[in-house]
Scaffold this motif. Structure first.
Motif, short mmCIF file in Angstrom:
data_model
loop_
_atom_site.label_atom_id
_atom_site.label_comp_id
_atom_site.label_asym_id
_atom_site.label_seq_id
_atom_site.Cartn_x
_atom_site.Cartn_y
_atom_site.Cartn_z
N TYR A 51 -8.32 -13.86 -0.56
CA TYR A 51 -7.44 -14.21 0.56
C TYR A 51 -8.05 -15.39 1.33
O TYR A 51 -8.04 -15.42 2.55
N PHE B 265 -6.47 5.55 -4.91
CA PHE B 265 -6.88 5.49 -3.51
C PHE B 265 -7.48 6.86 -3.16
O PHE B 265 -6.75 7.83 -2.93
N ASN C 126 1.96 -9.04 4.71
CA ASN C 126 0.59 -9.01 5.24
C ASN C 126 0.14 -10.39 5.74
O ASN C 126 -1.05 -10.68 5.70
N ASN D 245 0.80 -1.23 0.00
CA ASN D 245 0.00 0.00 0.00
C ASN D 245 0.83 1.28 0.00
O ASN D 245 0.47 2.25 -0.65
N ASP E 131 -10.85 -9.87 -4.70
CA ASP E 131 -9.58 -9.87 -3.97
C ASP E 131 -9.58 -11.13 -3.11
O ASP E 131 -10.34 -11.23 -2.13
N LYS F 136 -10.64 3.49 0.56
CA LYS F 136 -9.50 2.55 0.53
C LYS F 136 -9.78 1.52 1.61
O LYS F 136 -9.74 1.85 2.79
N ASN F 137 -10.13 0.31 1.19
CA ASN F 137 -10.63 -0.69 2.15
C ASN F 137 -11.76 -0.04 2.97
O ASN F 137 -11.81 -0.18 4.19
N GLU G 264 -6.18 -8.97 -6.79
CA GLU G 264 -5.36 -9.29 -5.61
C GLU G 264 -5.60 -10.75 -5.27
O GLU G 264 -6.74 -11.23 -5.28
N LEU H 262 -2.71 -12.97 5.93
CA LEU H 262 -3.42 -13.04 4.64
C LEU H 262 -2.51 -13.64 3.58
O LEU H 262 -2.91 -14.47 2.79
N ASN I 246 -10.60 1.75 -3.99
CA ASN I 246 -10.11 0.41 -3.62
C ASN I 246 -10.99 -0.19 -2.54
O ASN I 246 -11.15 0.39 -1.46
N GLU I 247 -11.56 -1.34 -2.83
CA GLU I 247 -12.44 -2.04 -1.89
C GLU I 247 -13.41 -1.06 -1.23
O GLU I 247 -13.30 -0.72 -0.06
N PHE J 201 -0.66 -10.03 -4.16
CA PHE J 201 -0.56 -8.74 -3.48
C PHE J 201 0.67 -8.69 -2.56
O PHE J 201 0.99 -9.67 -1.90
N ASN K 72 -12.55 -3.47 -7.39
CA ASN K 72 -12.18 -4.71 -6.70
C ASN K 72 -13.04 -4.90 -5.45
O ASN K 72 -13.48 -3.93 -4.83
C1 DGJ Z 1 -7.04 -5.73 0.39
C2 DGJ Z 1 -6.73 -4.32 -0.02
O1 DGJ Z 1 -7.34 -4.03 -1.25
C3 DGJ Z 1 -5.24 -4.08 -0.10
O2 DGJ Z 1 -4.99 -2.74 -0.42
C4 DGJ Z 1 -4.58 -4.47 1.21
O3 DGJ Z 1 -5.00 -3.64 2.23
C5 DGJ Z 1 -4.91 -5.92 1.51
N1 DGJ Z 1 -6.34 -6.10 1.59
C6 DGJ Z 1 -4.32 -6.40 2.83
O4 DGJ Z 1 -2.94 -6.44 2.79
#
Ligand code: DGJ
Length: 547
Positions: A317, A124, A376, A61, A315, A128-129, A342, A379, A198-199, A367, A274
């Motif tokens: 995870y 962003f 991270n 990030n 995304d 952002k998240n 991601e 994740l 973003n998210e 990611f 995303n």
């Molecule tokens: C998803 C987000 O879109 C990313 O920017 C990042 O925060 C990851 N989660 C976690 O590392």
């Protein structure tokens, strides 16, 4: 004539004549702006006029500063990646309202060109998240002008309200400046795609419960949404318990659409969003999800509200293989190109690359791929060591030399991709007259059932690695590749006269298949065994006749 149109028309007059043609600016070839093309339910990302496959990697990030770029390129090179996904933050381009700074963007463009990488730029901004953490201080601190959402009890919620015209105008203005910069400084389209926000969404509070929010929520659903979904009535009548989330989704998507639409009017780059996922098959609790974001079950709301957004991507995870596959299938739709913006960067995620490209996916991007020292975990990976990098580098090495060919073929021909499932069971598909089966944890030679020779299982047998992708080139020809997998062809109808005519290893040159050798004997007697080499095979099948 407005200022932008005036500059554009001046630019036309200023096209250099022969005397100027040798200047560096004039030497830059203007290429067609990238776009997404869709045909017969399949999709292609067109870059420089031809289908392109994103062998991607996303930086961490906070790696969006010139000082950090040197930590990124070596990792992308080591992975054989061709595309970097990297943020550009509102706080960094407009730290003072109306004063824009694109020095980072210019450095990014310059360095990407030197390192021969394309860029997917992640804006962003308001979300952002879900959080406004990347907005400039003058936005963050002015809650009157840029209001946060209200919780049902009237308290401020941390997320900026998607209903605020001020927030939309300010975010859109900055976003459009970025796209104008690309129009003016990126004629060769180093940036191939843009992700506005973003998210998106809001955790815990599913919609804005302000007076304005409550007023809009009591209304009928918008006509475009009614047309698309066949629903009618108020939000509650149309969506029941999901109504607050459906409502927020509509307004977040409309906000993001306004950015994309204005950006595309300047330079029509592909734009996607995303999703922070909330389960592969459940309809989530509106308070337990990023309410408003493009989760798979609300894609139709996004499609109705955001026609300027080309697609939404998951995304990922989630370590369960069946869940990953479900996500891929949920986002792979005739009206939604599959791209994984991601995915976790631990080794176990690399095998899903094959499942993505086999679905005709246009891109894949683990990611957190840089040497900034940030991980991270849990994740992603605990450590990005050589072995971890290698799991991504191998499939990318297989595809890198043929990525244009694969992308072209995958746009037009049937494809299939598979990844080792958690339970290790074989996977198969019927393509044309042949059944193609992928099995896992096999040695290159011989059968597992052989008990007359004592042997150790291969070191990868119990590891979450392995995958394959196949394209059917014609009635009897298939392109096959993979790693840590055995691929076997058998006649789909059990015909006894089906034979493998030849297995060629090779590559494409100028769009034509070029053979380097023929596999036979031990290399084909026990299926086609891909382990740790980037190999591309062309399999020709046939049925012999006795007449
Ligand atoms: C998803 C987000 O879109 C990313 O920017 C990042 O925060 C990851 N989660 C976690 O590392």
């Amino acid at each position: 004539m407005n200022k932008t149109a005036l500059i554009a028309s001046l630019a036309l007059w200023m096209v250099p004549g022969p005397a100027l043609a040798a200047s560096p600016a004039a030497a830059i070839a203007e290429t067609p702006v990238p776009c997404i093309e869709s045909r017969n339910g399949r999709h292609a990302l067109i870059v420089d006029g031809a289908p392109y496959l994103i062998l991607g990697a996303q930086a961490n990030n906070s790696s969006n500063y010139p000082a950090m770029l040197g930590d990124i390129w070596p990792m992308l090179d080591a992975m054989n990646a061709n595309t970097l996904e990297i943020p550009i933050a509102w706080e960094q381009v407009e730290p003072v309202e109306g004063a824009f700074d694109f020095s980072y963007l210019q450095t990014l463009l310059d360095e990407a060109r030197v390192h021969n990488k394309r860029i997917v730029l992640l804006w962003f901004g308001t979300w952002k998240n879900t959080s406004p953490s990347y907005t400039p201080a003058w936005v963050k601190l002015d809650n009157k002008r840029f209001p946060r959402m209200k919780a049902p009890d009237g308290a401020d919620h941390y997320v900026l309200s998607p209903l605020s015209k001020n927030t939309l105008e300010a975010d859109r203005r900055a976003f459009v400046k970025v796209i104008e910069y690309l129009r003016d400084h990126d004629r060769q389209n180093t940036v191939i795609m843009v992700q506005p926000e973003n998210e998106t969404g809001s955790y815990r509070v599913p919609r804005d419960y302000s007076a304005e929010g409550n007023g809009l929520f009591a209304r009928q659903i918008p006509a475009a949404l009614a047309r698309r979904t066949g629903k009618s009535g108020t939000w509650e009548q149309a969506y029941g318990k999901q109504a607050p989330r459906a409502f927020n989704t509509w307004y977040v998507a409309s906000f993001v659409n306004a950015l994309a639409e204005a950006g595309k009017a300047v330079k029509p780059l592909p734009m996607y969003v995303n999703a922070s996922l909330a389960g592969p098959s459940n309809v989530p609790d509106p308070t337990g999800v990023a309410s408003g974001g493009p989760q798979w079950d609300v894609l139709d709301i996004w499609k109705a509200a955001a026609p300027a957004i080309d697609f939404a991507g998951p995304d990922i995870y989630d370590r369960e293989s069946a869940n990953v596959i479900q996500y891929l299938d949920k986002y792979n739709r005739p009206d939604n190109a599959l791209m994984v913006p991601e995915i976790g960067n631990s080794a176990m995620y690399a095998r899903f690359f094959w499942a993505v490209i086999g679905r005709g996916g246009i891109g894949f991007s683990p990611f957190g791929m840089d040497n900034s020292g940030f991980l991270n975990y849990p994740l992603g990976a605990k450590k990005i060591d050589e072995a971890t990098l290698g799991t991504f580098a191998l499939p990318y090495a297989t595809l890198a030399p043929i990525m244009r060919d694969w992308a072209r073929i995958a746009f037009a021909r049937p494809t299939w991709g598979t990844a080792k499932p958690d339970d290790n069971t074989p996977r198969h598909i019927v393509m044309g007259k042949w059944k193609i089966t992928a099995t896992w944890g096999e040695r290159q030679f011989g059968e597992k059932e052989w008990t007359w020779l004592q042997a150790d299982p291969p070191p990868w047998a119990d590891k979450p690695v392995g995958g394959a992708a196949v394209a059917q080139l014609s009635d009897n020809e298939y392109l096959v590749m993979g790693d840590h997998v055995r691929v076997r062809f058998t006649p789909a109808g059990g015909e006894p006269n089906g034979v493998i005519v030849s297995v060629e290893e090779g590559t494409f040159r100028n769009g034509q298949w070029v053979k380097t050798r023929v596999w036979n004997g031990d290399q084909t007697d026990y299926g086609l065994n891909f382990v740790d080499k980037p190999q591309v095979l062309k399999v020709t099948t046939g049925f012999y006749s006795s007449k």
